[in-house]
Design an enzyme around this catalytic site. Structure first.
Site, PDB file in Angstrom:
ATOM      1  N   GLY A 258       0.343  -1.304   0.257  1.00 22.84           N
ATOM      2  CA  GLY A 258      -0.157   0.033   0.118  1.00 22.84           C
ATOM      3  C   GLY A 258       1.037   0.818   0.663  1.00 22.84           C
ATOM      4  N   ARG A 259       1.594   1.347   1.203  1.00 23.70           N
ATOM      5  CA  ARG A 259       2.252   2.471   1.352  1.00 23.70           C
ATOM      6  C   ARG A 259       3.274   2.634   0.862  1.00 23.70           C
ATOM      7  NH1 ARG A 259       3.074   4.586   6.367  1.00 23.70           N
ATOM      8  NH2 ARG A 259       2.800   2.528   7.069  1.00 23.70           N
ATOM      9  N   CYS A 334      -8.085  24.061  17.226  1.00 20.26           N
ATOM     10  CA  CYS A 334      -7.696  24.362  18.662  1.00 20.26           C
ATOM     11  C   CYS A 334      -6.906  23.508  20.173  1.00 20.26           C
ATOM     12  CB  CYS A 334      -8.622  25.104  19.314  1.00 20.26           C
ATOM     13  SG  CYS A 334      -9.225  26.500  18.489  1.00 20.26           S
TER      14      CYS A 334
END
Ligand SMILES: *Cc1c(COP(=O)(O)O)cnc(C)c1O
Length: 383
Positions: A258-259, A334
């Protein structure tokens, strides 16, 4: 402070990212790079090897369709990924995952996918659904495993059947199911090509021994993915040693990267909305963040970036800028944990410039939100 260069931006990528309307926030995926990666991998692997792209690394339909065409097929791990694979016209589909639902089991068999069954219970569920199929058993082998970012075998994990339980499982195989091979995906992000070649050879040998021991007609040895990319140094697993692996006639060696196929085909860009120095640290506050690109936060590393300068500035007030200083690239959430990069040296950076994070085509947006692995979302119950 890190000063290593990020990958230089290809001209077409830089041009497309520069053209984005402000404030820019985008992933760019390059299908030409995907095809080149697939061709390079194909050339490095021995004959009689099947490449199935592991969809979970990047499930964008354009990426899936490109790799369904450029490889032999797709590896999926949920009903959602199965639908993507069918839509992409995959020639061949393998279905793994320790948490398959009855609906997913039935859909996989009906679609002609090859199931990698992960437990004795899953075998009984298949039979209980009246499903007949040739299947592979996913096995968690004991002993030292490959090293990488995540290890799936040789250690207790939810994945597959422990090898010391294989005899019992096979002795109790429900009717209608025939075991034609093993699935031995062992690791994520292995960077050692020699170790990976040795792992493939060992996977074939082990499978042949077990097939003989249990009287199975061995046709498939699925060694999974795990071909690694080093985000800190710009390098990746050396494929050269893989050509030394011998695949015996009659056996289909399957790999499921995949990677390695997708990382270098993706760029994430985020515009600098604000630039400020607080108690001695300089922060580039981005239109974007870890909700789009979670990998650095999940793995605890700083992802390198390149500055894409945007000269245009039509505001009547001064433009925030820094020169020759380390900056932290932080997101719009935040929380102080929304950090993509710490302490990266920039020669010049202004509000309105764009940061570009290369090598973000794998496990980028896909692991950063509820679409990870394309499972159905939870229900929301309001009382
Ligand atoms: C995640 C996964 C892959 C792909 O792994 P990479 O490290 O991206 O190559 C392949 N097969 C299975 C079963 C997986 O779960």
């Amino acid at each position: 402070m890190t000063t290593e260069p990020a990958t230089a931006l290809p001209a077409a990528v830089a041009a497309a990212l520069r053209d984005l309307p402000a404030p820019a926030c985008a992933y760019l995926y390059d299908t030409t790079t995907l095809r080149e990666r697939a061709a390079t991998l194909r050339a490095a692997l021995p004959p009689r090897t099947t490449i199935l792209y592991a969809v979970k690394a990047n499930g964008h339909p354009a990426v899936v369709a490109t790799l369904a065409d450029a490889t032999d097929g797709l590896d999926v791990a949920s009903g959602g990924e199965l639908r993507l694979a069918l839509d992409a016209g995959a020639r061949r589909i393998a279905f793994s995952g320790p948490a398959k639902t009855d609906t997913e089991l039935a859909a996989a068999v009906h679609a002609g996918a090859l199931l990698n069954v992960e437990s004795a219970h899953e075998l009984r569920r298949l039979a209980g659904l009246g499903l007949h199929a040739d299947i592979c058993l996913r096995v968690n082998r004991a002993g030292p495993a490959l090293s990488g970012s995540h290890t799936m075998t040789g250690t207790p994990t939810p994945f597959g059947i422990a090898d010391d339980q294989l005899g019992d499982v096979l002795a109790d195989l429900p009717p209608g199911l025939r075991v034609i091979g093993f699935h031995l995906h062992a690791v994520s992000n292995n960077l050692d090509g020699h170790a990976h070649a040795a792992f493939l050879t060992d996977a074939i040998g082990w499978s042949q021994t077990k097939a003989q021991e249990y009287g199975l007609d061995l046709r498939v040895v699925n060694a999974g993915g795990g071909f690694g990319v080093d985000y800190r140094t710009d390098s990746a697993m050396d494929l050269t040693p893989l050509s030394t692996v011998t695949v015996p006639p009659g056996i289909d060696l399957v790999v499921e990267p995949g990677r390695w196929l997708t990382a270098d085909a993706g760029w994430y860009t985020a515009e600098v909305l604000d630039l400020k120095t607080t108690h001695g640290r300089t922060f580039a506050v981005l239109r974007g963040g870890t909700h789009h690109f979670r990998l650095p936060a999940a793995w605890g590393y700083s992802h390198p970036f390149t500055v894409l300068p945007v000269d245009h500035w039509d505001r009547p007030y001064p433009r925030p800028a820094v020169t020759d200083t380390p900056v932290d690239a932080v997101g719009e959430l935040c929380t102080p944990r929304d950090v993509l990069t710490r302490d990266r040296h920039v020669t010049h950076l202004r509000a309105g410039d764009r940061l570009v994070f290369a090598r973000t085509g794998a496990y980028g947006y896909d692991i950063s939100h509820h679409d990870f692995l394309r499972h159905d979302p939870p229900d929301f119950v309001i009382l």
